[in-house]
Design an enzyme around this catalytic site. Sequence first.
Site, mmCIF file in Angstrom:
data_model
loop_
_atom_site.group_PDB
_atom_site.id
_atom_site.type_symbol
_atom_site.label_atom_id
_atom_site.label_comp_id
_atom_site.label_asym_id
_atom_site.label_seq_id
_atom_site.Cartn_x
_atom_site.Cartn_y
_atom_site.Cartn_z
ATOM 1 N N CYS A 48 -3.295 1.627 5.157
ATOM 2 C CA CYS A 48 -2.730 0.351 4.715
ATOM 3 C C CYS A 48 -3.309 -0.810 5.524
ATOM 4 C CB CYS A 48 -1.206 0.395 4.862
ATOM 5 S SG CYS A 48 -0.415 -1.164 4.449
ATOM 6 N N CYS A 76 -0.838 -3.563 6.439
ATOM 7 C CA CYS A 76 0.078 -3.213 7.541
ATOM 8 C C CYS A 76 -0.652 -3.246 8.889
ATOM 9 C CB CYS A 76 0.645 -1.798 7.358
ATOM 10 S SG CYS A 76 1.157 -1.401 5.697
ATOM 11 N N ASP A 77 -1.875 -2.723 8.947
ATOM 12 C CA ASP A 77 -2.514 -2.447 10.234
ATOM 13 C C ASP A 77 -3.771 -3.251 10.534
ATOM 14 O OD1 ASP A 77 -0.570 -0.467 10.684
ATOM 15 O OD2 ASP A 77 -1.723 0.996 9.534
#
Length: 314
Positions: A133, A136-137
């Site tokens: 992701c 997200c990261d």
Amino acid sequence: MMDYDVIVIGAGPGGMTAAMYAARANLKVAMLDRGVYGGQMNNTDDIENYPGYQSIKGPELGERMYETATNAGVEFVYGDVQEVTIDEQQTKHIRTDSDDFTTKVVIIATGSTNRKLGVLGEEKYSGKGISYCAVCDGAFFKNKDVTVVGGGDSAISEGLYLANITKNVNVVHRRDELRAQKVLQNRAFANDKMAFTWHAGVTEIMGDDQHVTGVRMLDNQTGEEKVINTSGVFIYVGNVPNSQMFKKLNITDEAGWIMTDTEMATSIPGIYAVGDVRQKKLRQITTAVGDGGIAGQNAFEYIERLNYEATIKQ
Ligand code: NAP
């Protein structure tokens, strides 16, 4: 035991639309999810192919769909579904990790999960440089070199997202042609920060005690092995259906995708499936929403038929 007319399992775009349609038909509807509503939209930065918006952030579109559904009367309930069974009266029983429910109709909208690459080091460095992701990261890799594995829409759109944050993005693909939509391909090829390694199969993700340091790959044309240094590996090699809990119902194909007709009906009366978990060709927010509308309306018609049959019997 809580009883509903319709229970939708999964609160992504397909599930939220199905729930909204059923609630607008004045049915008692619960939408179960094991996490936050929004599904994969929560992991998507810009959505540019949802009609009505030039561009909208995934979580924002999720929020708007949730508001539309709950304003129509849908109840959002936390629950990780373990099993669905059907009794002689055709009532469906849903067992979750916390509660049990009964319902006349089940609409399955559980979506899919990122497929693992299945190579050495993937498990060991998951969360230590390996991610599924970018939204997200991605921020952990500011000004660093990262590798994206895959050639589909996810790999390229997330690769483009990463190019805004990182130093360089190397897309490693097993063929010399991308599967992603042309509009994404054109954007990626025009981006100075994106490079492509073709005909490459990743064989190992390498690292030190703490973190990913490189990727070992094999050229599937020349057989040549090479290692590239990288700080992060983002894996986008397709999806697997979230359907294990429905296995006993015998409504899935060999790969686990749920089989339906064009009315979203499975082979079991009163059980429908929508969105990415369904066996279909084009998995998009738009197609999930379309599936949801059809299933929500069919849930209403199915319950009308049940009520009519019950009146005749009396
Ligand atoms: P996908 O379309 O299935 O693409 C998977 C990619 O990974 C393909 O390029 C495939 O290579 C490669 N791959 C598969 N197994 C591999 C392996 N073992 N080793 C190396 N490479 C492997 O998956 P996706 O990109 O996640 O997309 C899933 C669905 O969501 C699609 O329907 C997509 O259209 C949709 N989606 C849409 C958008 C958008 O509209 N903006 C964004 C994201 C996703 P090959 O090409 O050689 O098969």
